[in-house]
Motif scaffolding. Structure first.
Motif, PDB file in Angstrom:
ATOM      1  N   THR A  49       0.830  -1.194   0.000  1.00 17.85           N
ATOM      2  CA  THR A  49       0.000   0.000   0.000  1.00 17.85           C
ATOM      3  C   THR A  49       0.868   1.249   0.000  1.00 17.85           C
ATOM      4  N   TRP A  51       0.321   5.881   0.445  1.00 13.70           N
ATOM      5  CA  TRP A  51      -0.548   7.032   0.616  1.00 13.70           C
ATOM      6  C   TRP A  51       0.290   8.293   0.573  1.00 13.70           C
ATOM      7  N   ALA A  64      -3.886   7.501  -2.905  1.00  9.59           N
ATOM      8  CA  ALA A  64      -3.677   6.228  -2.216  1.00  9.59           C
ATOM      9  C   ALA A  64      -3.576   5.141  -3.273  1.00  9.59           C
ATOM     10  N   TRP A  65      -2.810   4.071  -2.983  1.00  7.11           N
ATOM     11  CA  TRP A  65      -2.708   2.978  -3.938  1.00  7.11           C
ATOM     12  C   TRP A  65      -2.515   1.662  -3.214  1.00  7.11           C
ATOM     13  N   PHE A  66      -2.830   0.607  -3.946  1.00  4.87           N
ATOM     14  CA  PHE A  66      -2.590  -0.756  -3.473  1.00  4.87           C
ATOM     15  C   PHE A  66      -2.250  -1.585  -4.706  1.00  4.87           C
ATOM     16  N   HIS A  83      -5.290   2.873  -7.934  1.00  2.00           N
ATOM     17  CA  HIS A  83      -4.875   4.224  -7.535  1.00  2.00           C
ATOM     18  C   HIS A  83      -6.140   5.023  -7.282  1.00  2.00           C
ATOM     19  N   SER A  97      -4.254   4.387   2.800  1.00  2.00           N
ATOM     20  CA  SER A  97      -4.396   3.560   1.603  1.00  2.00           C
ATOM     21  C   SER A  97      -5.521   2.544   1.713  1.00  2.00           C
ATOM     22  N   ALA A 100      -7.946   2.337  -1.214  1.00  2.23           N
ATOM     23  CA  ALA A 100      -7.483   1.580  -2.388  1.00  2.23           C
ATOM     24  C   ALA A 100      -7.578   0.080  -2.132  1.00  2.23           C
TER      25      ALA A 100
END
Length: 112
Positions: A49, A51, A64-66, A83, A97, A100
């Motif tokens: 993750t 952020w 934020a992403w994962f 994203h 995150s 996400a």
């Protein structure tokens, strides 16, 4: 499928040592254990993750992403990159995150 010297679906070329790959896989799965709350029985999930608060991203927008993968108990493998960067999404430090991660969980369920 792998893209290797044999083409799509052919044998892949190893680019890192096996023990390095195993340590990386283990770290990604440990990281996902901390954030993924809804998994199918027997599924193995790995991911990372991230952020970025508004002050560090462009303008007033948070991001934020994962990035993740999941292997079902039957061996089926899927991968996702999510994203979330909508300024109206309400992403803040308390959520980080996780927004996400929730999107990735819904995508994974939809493809099961």
């Amino acid at each position: 499928m792998c893209q290797g010297r044999g083409g799509v679906g052919g044998p892949a070329e190893r680019v890192i040592r096996q023990d390095t790959a195993e340590r990386l896989r283990s770290a990604l799965e440990d990281a996902a254990d901390d954030v993924v709350t809804d998994r199918a029985p027997g599924a193995v999930i790995g991911g990372k993750t991230g952020w970025v608060p508004p002050a560090l991203s462009s303008g007033e927008q948070s991001a934020a992403w994962f990035i993740s993968y999941a292997r079902s108990g039957q061996g089926r493998l899927v991968a996702f990159a999510v994203h979330v960067g909508d300024p109206d999404s309400g992403i803040d430090e308390s959520d980080g995150s996780e927004s996400a991660v929730r999107v990735a969980e819904r995508m994974r369920k939809a493809t099961s």
